[in-house]
Design an enzyme around this catalytic site. Structure first.
Site, PDB file in Angstrom:
ATOM      1  N   GLY A  46      12.294 -13.393   0.079  1.00  6.74           N
ATOM      2  CA  GLY A  46      11.282 -14.022   0.937  1.00  6.74           C
ATOM      3  C   GLY A  46      12.590 -13.865   2.068  1.00  6.74           C
ATOM      4  N   ASP A  51      17.831 -23.678  -2.775  1.00  9.89           N
ATOM      5  CA  ASP A  51      17.297 -25.246  -2.658  1.00  9.89           C
ATOM      6  C   ASP A  51      17.559 -25.698  -4.059  1.00  9.89           C
ATOM      7  OD1 ASP A  51      15.784 -27.661  -3.419  1.00  9.89           O
ATOM      8  OD2 ASP A  51      13.952 -26.351  -3.933  1.00  9.89           O
TER       9      ASP A  51
HETATM   10  P1  IMP Z   1      16.462 -22.466  -6.106  1.00  6.46           P
HETATM   11  O1  IMP Z   1      16.622 -21.969  -7.209  1.00  6.46           O
HETATM   12  O2  IMP Z   1      15.342 -23.776  -6.145  1.00  6.46           O
HETATM   13  O3  IMP Z   1      17.748 -22.354  -5.244  1.00  6.46           O
HETATM   14  O4  IMP Z   1      15.389 -21.400  -4.918  1.00  6.46           O
HETATM   15  C1  IMP Z   1      15.645 -20.867  -3.957  1.00  6.46           C
HETATM   16  C2  IMP Z   1      14.195 -20.051  -3.603  1.00  6.46           C
HETATM   17  O5  IMP Z   1      13.630 -20.691  -4.094  1.00  6.46           O
HETATM   18  C3  IMP Z   1      14.083 -19.141  -2.532  1.00  6.46           C
HETATM   19  O6  IMP Z   1      15.083 -17.748  -2.829  1.00  6.46           O
HETATM   20  C4  IMP Z   1      12.398 -18.714  -2.095  1.00  6.46           C
HETATM   21  O7  IMP Z   1      11.980 -18.139  -2.521  1.00  6.46           O
HETATM   22  C5  IMP Z   1      12.500 -20.286  -2.719  1.00  6.46           C
HETATM   23  N1  IMP Z   1      12.053 -21.799  -2.194  1.00  6.46           N
HETATM   24  C6  IMP Z   1      12.862 -23.154  -2.681  1.00  6.46           C
HETATM   25  N2  IMP Z   1      12.262 -23.282  -1.299  1.00  6.46           N
HETATM   26  C7  IMP Z   1      10.637 -23.218  -0.152  1.00  6.46           C
HETATM   27  C8  IMP Z   1      10.681 -23.832   0.222  1.00  6.46           C
HETATM   28  O8  IMP Z   1      10.667 -24.881   0.884  1.00  6.46           O
HETATM   29  N3  IMP Z   1       9.680 -22.605   0.731  1.00  6.46           N
HETATM   30  C9  IMP Z   1       9.420 -21.423   0.704  1.00  6.46           C
HETATM   31  N4  IMP Z   1      10.245 -21.140  -0.703  1.00  6.46           N
HETATM   32  C10 IMP Z   1      10.672 -21.644  -1.434  1.00  6.46           C
HETATM   33 MG    MG Z   2      13.751 -16.497  -1.923  1.00  7.79          MG
END
Ligand code: IMP
Ligand code: MG
Length: 178
Positions: free
Chosen positions: A43, A101
């Site tokens: 990403g 996120d």
């Molecule tokens: P976390 O562990 O929930 O903070 O997730 C982070 C990862 O989730 C990011 O590196 C993204 O790859 C993916 N992610 C979180 N939110 C989104 C979104 O709205 N669109 C696409 N990918 C997301």
């Molecule tokens: Mg990512």
């Protein structure tokens, strides 16, 4: 692909301005340091390639791949799919991430990297969704805040699609249905 987008949240130009500001700030903060940019595949790859060209001081780069997502919901189950290619001991590591996120991914990665004795370790995320936070992670550099919506484009995917859109968009609800 464009037909699946409900609305554009950030245009190419808005993203460019933000990345430029982040690059300038990082160049000031890390002057004279041993900067190593660690990007999280896949990403963050678009952000990484733009950000590194806005950084005007010497730096190294490396990549790491982790997996925690299936569709739009974080499973919280993080795995290293590809590790760094170099030891990071003594480096000022700056993790370059697309979006923060729940924070679970970055919590896991920083814990894994911390034990390798970097000189310092900080986080730069292009997008931050503070409402989604489940783990206590704070980014040191944040490009833009986003609402609690699923976004795609500029590297971000939905089921591996839409990464190549040059802007950030919100998908039409029916796209998730199929
Ligand atoms: P976390 O562990 O929930 O903070 O997730 C982070 C990862 O989730 C990011 O590196 C993204 O790859 C993916 N992610 C979180 N939110 C989104 C979104 O709205 N669109 C696409 N990918 C997301
Ligand atoms: Mg990512």
């Amino acid at each position: 692909m464009k037909d699946d987008i409900q609305r554009v949240l950030y245009s190419e130009e808005e993203i460019r301005q933000t990345v430029r500001q982040l690059g300038a700030q990082i160049s000031r903060d890390y002057a004279g340091k041993n900067l190593l940019l660690v990007s999280i595949l896949k990403g963050a790859v678009v952000f990484m390639t733009d950000l590194m060209r806005e950084i005007t001081i010497p730096c190294r780069i490396d990549f790491m791949a982790v997996s925690s997502y299936s569709g739009t919901v974080s499973t919280g189950d993080v795995q290293i799919l590809k590790d760094l290619g170099m030891p990071i001991k003594g480096y000022d590591v700056l993790i370059v991430e697309d979006i923060l996120d729940s924070g679970r991914t970055l919590k896991y990665i920083t814990e894994q990297l911390q034990v390798r004795q970097p000189q310092s370790i900080r986080i730069c995320t292009l997008f931050d969704k503070p409402e989604g936070r489940k783990a206590p992670v704070k980014a040191d550099y944040v490009g833009m805040l986003v609402p609690n919506e699923f976004i795609v484009g500029y590297g971000l995917d939905y089921n591996e699609k839409y990464r190549n859109l040059p802007y950030i968009g919100v998908l039409k609800p029916e796209v998730y249905g199929g």
